[in-house]
Design a protein around this motif. Structure first.
Motif, PDB file in Angstrom:
ATOM      1  N   ARG A 106      44.312  43.849  37.919  1.00 48.87           N
ATOM      2  CA  ARG A 106      43.899  42.698  37.109  1.00 48.87           C
ATOM      3  C   ARG A 106      45.092  41.783  36.814  1.00 48.87           C
ATOM      4  NH1 ARG A 106      39.459  41.632  34.323  1.00 48.87           N
ATOM      5  NH2 ARG A 106      38.701  43.762  34.519  1.00 48.87           N
ATOM      6  N   ALA A 107      46.233  42.383  36.521  1.00 50.45           N
ATOM      7  CA  ALA A 107      47.428  41.584  36.248  1.00 50.45           C
ATOM      8  C   ALA A 107      47.820  40.772  37.478  1.00 50.45           C
ATOM      9  CB  ALA A 107      48.576  42.488  35.813  1.00 50.45           C
ATOM     10  N   VAL A 108      47.746  41.390  38.658  1.00 52.98           N
ATOM     11  CA  VAL A 108      48.068  40.661  39.887  1.00 52.98           C
ATOM     12  C   VAL A 108      47.053  39.547  40.121  1.00 52.98           C
ATOM     13  CG1 VAL A 108      48.385  40.843  42.380  1.00 52.98           C
ATOM     14  CG2 VAL A 108      49.178  42.688  40.895  1.00 52.98           C
ATOM     15  N   PHE A 109      45.787  39.855  39.890  1.00 47.79           N
ATOM     16  CA  PHE A 109      44.717  38.862  40.056  1.00 47.79           C
ATOM     17  C   PHE A 109      44.981  37.638  39.177  1.00 47.79           C
ATOM     18  CE2 PHE A 109      40.597  37.084  38.766  1.00 47.79           C
ATOM     19  CZ  PHE A 109      39.999  36.856  40.001  1.00 47.79           C
ATOM     20  N   GLU A 110      45.310  37.878  37.926  1.00 48.80           N
ATOM     21  CA  GLU A 110      45.547  36.776  36.991  1.00 48.80           C
ATOM     22  C   GLU A 110      46.837  36.038  37.316  1.00 48.80           C
ATOM     23  OE1 GLU A 110      45.406  38.743  33.237  1.00 48.80           O
ATOM     24  OE2 GLU A 110      43.200  38.868  33.208  1.00 48.80           O
ATOM     25  N   ASN A 111      47.860  36.769  37.757  1.00 45.82           N
ATOM     26  CA  ASN A 111      49.154  36.145  38.042  1.00 45.82           C
ATOM     27  C   ASN A 111      49.141  35.310  39.318  1.00 45.82           C
ATOM     28  OD1 ASN A 111      50.252  37.330  35.779  1.00 45.82           O
ATOM     29  ND2 ASN A 111      51.224  39.022  36.877  1.00 45.82           N
ATOM     30  N   THR A 112      48.131  35.500  40.161  1.00 44.21           N
ATOM     31  CA  THR A 112      48.111  34.802  41.456  1.00 44.21           C
ATOM     32  C   THR A 112      46.981  33.778  41.554  1.00 44.21           C
ATOM     33  OG1 THR A 112      46.791  36.606  42.424  1.00 44.21           O
ATOM     34  CG2 THR A 112      49.192  36.739  42.667  1.00 44.21           C
ATOM     35  N   GLN A 113      46.306  33.512  40.452  1.00 43.78           N
ATOM     36  CA  GLN A 113      45.204  32.532  40.497  1.00 43.78           C
ATOM     37  C   GLN A 113      45.680  31.152  40.923  1.00 43.78           C
ATOM     38  OE1 GLN A 113      43.529  33.189  36.544  1.00 43.78           O
ATOM     39  NE2 GLN A 113      41.621  33.929  37.478  1.00 43.78           N
ATOM     40  N   THR A 114      46.867  30.773  40.505  1.00 42.64           N
ATOM     41  CA  THR A 114      47.405  29.466  40.872  1.00 42.64           C
ATOM     42  C   THR A 114      47.579  29.335  42.377  1.00 42.64           C
ATOM     43  OG1 THR A 114      48.578  29.306  38.766  1.00 42.64           O
ATOM     44  CG2 THR A 114      49.295  27.833  40.523  1.00 42.64           C
ATOM     45  N   GLN A 115      48.016  30.404  43.030  1.00 42.35           N
ATOM     46  CA  GLN A 115      48.211  30.378  44.485  1.00 42.35           C
ATOM     47  C   GLN A 115      46.891  30.120  45.207  1.00 42.35           C
ATOM     48  OE1 GLN A 115      50.159  34.023  45.723  1.00 42.35           O
ATOM     49  NE2 GLN A 115      51.558  33.968  43.993  1.00 42.35           N
ATOM     50  N   ARG A 116      45.813  30.717  44.708  1.00 43.07           N
ATOM     51  CA  ARG A 116      44.516  30.567  45.391  1.00 43.07           C
ATOM     52  C   ARG A 116      43.920  29.183  45.184  1.00 43.07           C
ATOM     53  NH1 ARG A 116      44.377  35.600  43.168  1.00 43.07           N
ATOM     54  NH2 ARG A 116      43.010  35.036  41.427  1.00 43.07           N
ATOM     55  N   SER A 117      44.346  28.489  44.139  1.00 39.78           N
ATOM     56  CA  SER A 117      43.786  27.170  43.852  1.00 39.78           C
ATOM     57  C   SER A 117      44.528  26.052  44.575  1.00 39.78           C
ATOM     58  CB  SER A 117      43.839  26.907  42.343  1.00 39.78           C
ATOM     59  OG  SER A 117      45.193  26.870  41.877  1.00 39.78           O
ATOM     60  N   GLN A 118      45.622  26.376  45.247  1.00 35.04           N
ATOM     61  CA  GLN A 118      46.421  25.346  45.919  1.00 35.04           C
ATOM     62  C   GLN A 118      45.859  25.012  47.301  1.00 35.04           C
ATOM     63  OE1 GLN A 118      50.349  27.114  45.788  1.00 35.04           O
ATOM     64  NE2 GLN A 118      50.763  26.287  43.756  1.00 35.04           N
ATOM     65  N   GLN A 148      42.127  53.639  35.116  1.00 36.10           N
ATOM     66  CA  GLN A 148      42.281  52.396  34.376  1.00 36.10           C
ATOM     67  C   GLN A 148      43.657  51.779  34.582  1.00 36.10           C
ATOM     68  OE1 GLN A 148      39.641  50.968  32.657  1.00 36.10           O
ATOM     69  NE2 GLN A 148      41.025  49.199  32.690  1.00 36.10           N
ATOM     70  N   THR A 149      44.669  52.632  34.735  1.00 34.32           N
ATOM     71  CA  THR A 149      46.026  52.104  34.947  1.00 34.32           C
ATOM     72  C   THR A 149      46.097  51.290  36.228  1.00 34.32           C
ATOM     73  OG1 THR A 149      47.039  53.951  33.755  1.00 34.32           O
ATOM     74  CG2 THR A 149      48.446  52.743  35.274  1.00 34.32           C
ATOM     75  N   GLU A 150      45.528  51.810  37.303  1.00 34.61           N
ATOM     76  CA  GLU A 150      45.537  51.091  38.576  1.00 34.61           C
ATOM     77  C   GLU A 150      44.694  49.814  38.497  1.00 34.61           C
ATOM     78  OE1 GLU A 150      47.175  54.861  39.065  1.00 34.61           O
ATOM     79  OE2 GLU A 150      45.150  54.443  38.330  1.00 34.61           O
ATOM     80  N   GLU A 151      43.555  49.895  37.803  1.00 30.20           N
ATOM     81  CA  GLU A 151      42.726  48.702  37.644  1.00 30.20           C
ATOM     82  C   GLU A 151      43.451  47.631  36.840  1.00 30.20           C
ATOM     83  OE1 GLU A 151      38.435  47.343  35.722  1.00 30.20           O
ATOM     84  OE2 GLU A 151      38.691  49.405  36.451  1.00 30.20           O
ATOM     85  N   ASP A 152      44.182  48.047  35.806  1.00 35.62           N
ATOM     86  CA  ASP A 152      44.931  47.084  34.995  1.00 35.62           C
ATOM     87  C   ASP A 152      46.025  46.395  35.810  1.00 35.62           C
ATOM     88  OD1 ASP A 152      43.377  47.712  32.812  1.00 35.62           O
ATOM     89  OD2 ASP A 152      44.862  49.038  31.883  1.00 35.62           O
ATOM     90  N   ILE A 153      46.660  47.138  36.713  1.00 35.30           N
ATOM     91  CA  ILE A 153      47.671  46.527  37.582  1.00 35.30           C
ATOM     92  C   ILE A 153      47.018  45.492  38.487  1.00 35.30           C
ATOM     93  CG2 ILE A 153      49.225  46.965  39.534  1.00 35.30           C
ATOM     94  CD1 ILE A 153      49.917  49.650  38.200  1.00 35.30           C
TER      95      ILE A 153
END
Length: 397
Positions: free
Chosen positions: A385-397, A378-383
């Protein structure tokens, strides 16, 4: 003995993305060891980390009433280590450029506090800092030499027993117990060669030092290793590799060229993947900057691929000079790829990119890791997920 805490300099951390999405700055490998391993060995102590909140469960911080905070981007040497360990309480050691190198305090301290309330001591001697992603391969040869000298000063090498392996300047080769070398050429005339525990150098490999391969690492048959290259633990490398750093648990097992590049952990390059590391006009290479969201001049003529953890490339993928690939990216298709593939992207330059479904990315990551007998919880999955959420803006550009 103080508690050793390796802190992330906020400015440097951003400059070292995508590798610091999934690890503290001190978790970066340069030379034989990670920066954290270097400090732990130099200080004869365990270390902890001051890093991003979402990373802190996997990389916790431990403090007491005697805390020695050390910049996680700093590469130790004997003189610097002595100064840092002898730093008086209430003092901050800073570089000539004003960067905080170390802080000794009875209380807690945060990198954002800077030198407020502390007596400042300036370190005047030369030092090595990993400030940018290209410093990882740029400083790698010197760090292999430094790590090698530290190892051979206290330990003895195992012998080369294979009668068909030829070694130039064998006194510059260190072999750990359990390593197997078969019918290969080891040329340590221009720099040391370190072969880690239980590593396998398969038939026909040709190695030029400085070079290091970690525990359980593999060089495939006929691999050509050029100077200043590190293959991290449990990684498999083949083809031609020059001045590269592979952090660990990654595969480039087939033919193809990789030069002046850095691969994180759990990466895979498909057969015949190649990268360019030199522009046709021999101009300076520019890389995507996470700090400015624009291209940054590296000041280098040679600079290749920077690939974050869990990312993969399909067969015959071509990477352009100065390419950044984020975390958990699948790159494939014809032609040269884009110079920046944001984290959790799926596709290629010709086909276009779409967002990599998070549940699918986690499933693939779990399978990749579990096949090596390493836990992915779960710790690795949470990391991720945090990266996924923190980089959503980059993918939408």
């Amino acid at each position: 003995m103080p508690d050793i805490i390796l802190f992330d300099d906020p400015k440097i951390r951003i400059q070292l993305l995508p590798f610091t999405y999934t690890r503290p700055v001190a978790g970066i490998r340069c030379g034989i060891h990670t920066l954290a391993e270097k400090w732990a060995d130099r200080c004869h102590s365990t270390v902890s980390y001051q890093t991003e909140t979402y990373l802190s469960k996997k990389f916790p911080q431990h403090t007491s009433d005697d805390n020695l905070y050390i910049n996680g981007a700093l590469c130790p040497d004997e003189h610097l280590t002595g100064i840092v360990k002898g730093l008086p309480y209430g003092n901050a050691l800073v570089s000539k450029e004003g960067e905080v190198l170390a802080v000794r305090t009875h209380a807690s301290w945060n990198a954002s506090d800077g030198t407020n309330g502390l007596s400042v001591v300036t370190y005047e001697e030369p030092l090595t800092m990993i400030r940018h992603v290209w410093d990882i391969f740029g400083q790698n040869g010197a760090q292999i030499r430094a790590d090698y000298e530290r190892i051979v000063s206290v330990r003895k090498t195992a012998p080369i027993t294979d009668p068909f392996t030829h070694c130039y300047k064998p006194e510059n080769v260190f072999i750990e117990e359990g390593a197997v070398i078969k019918a290969s050429i080891l040329n340590a005339e221009n720099g040391p060669i370190y072969i880690g525990k239980n590593a396998l150098i398969q038939e026909g490999s040709m190695i030029q030092g400085p070079f290091a391969i970690g525990e359980n690492g593999v060089l495939a048959q006929g691999t050509k290793i050029r100077p200043n290259t590190t293959v991290g633990p449990s990684s498999k490398v083949g083809g031609e590799v020059s001045n590269c750093v592979v952090f660990g648990y990654s595969n480039k097992g087939h033919d193809g060229y990789l030069g002046n590049s850095v691969l994180g952990e759990w990466c895979n390059l498909g057969a015949n993947t190649n990268n360019s590391n030199l522009k046709n006009d021999h101009g300076n290479v520019k890389l995507h900057s996470y700090a400015t969201n624009a291209l940054a001049d590296t000041g280098l003529i040679f600079c290749g691929l920077m690939m974050g953890d869990y990312s993969k490339a399909g067969i015959s993928t071509m990477f352009n000079t100065g390419t950044i690939v984020g975390v958990s990216v699948n790159v494939f298709g014809a032609g040269f790829q884009a110079k920046h593939a944001p984290s959790f992207s799926w596709g290629g330059a010709a086909e276009g990119y779409c967002e990599y479904r998070f549940d699918k990315a986690v499933a693939v990551a779990k399978d990749t890791v579990s096949r090596r007998g390493v836990a992915f919880g779960q710790t690795e999955e949470d990391i991720m997920r945090a990266v996924f959420e923190n980089t959503q803006t980059q993918r939408s550009q």
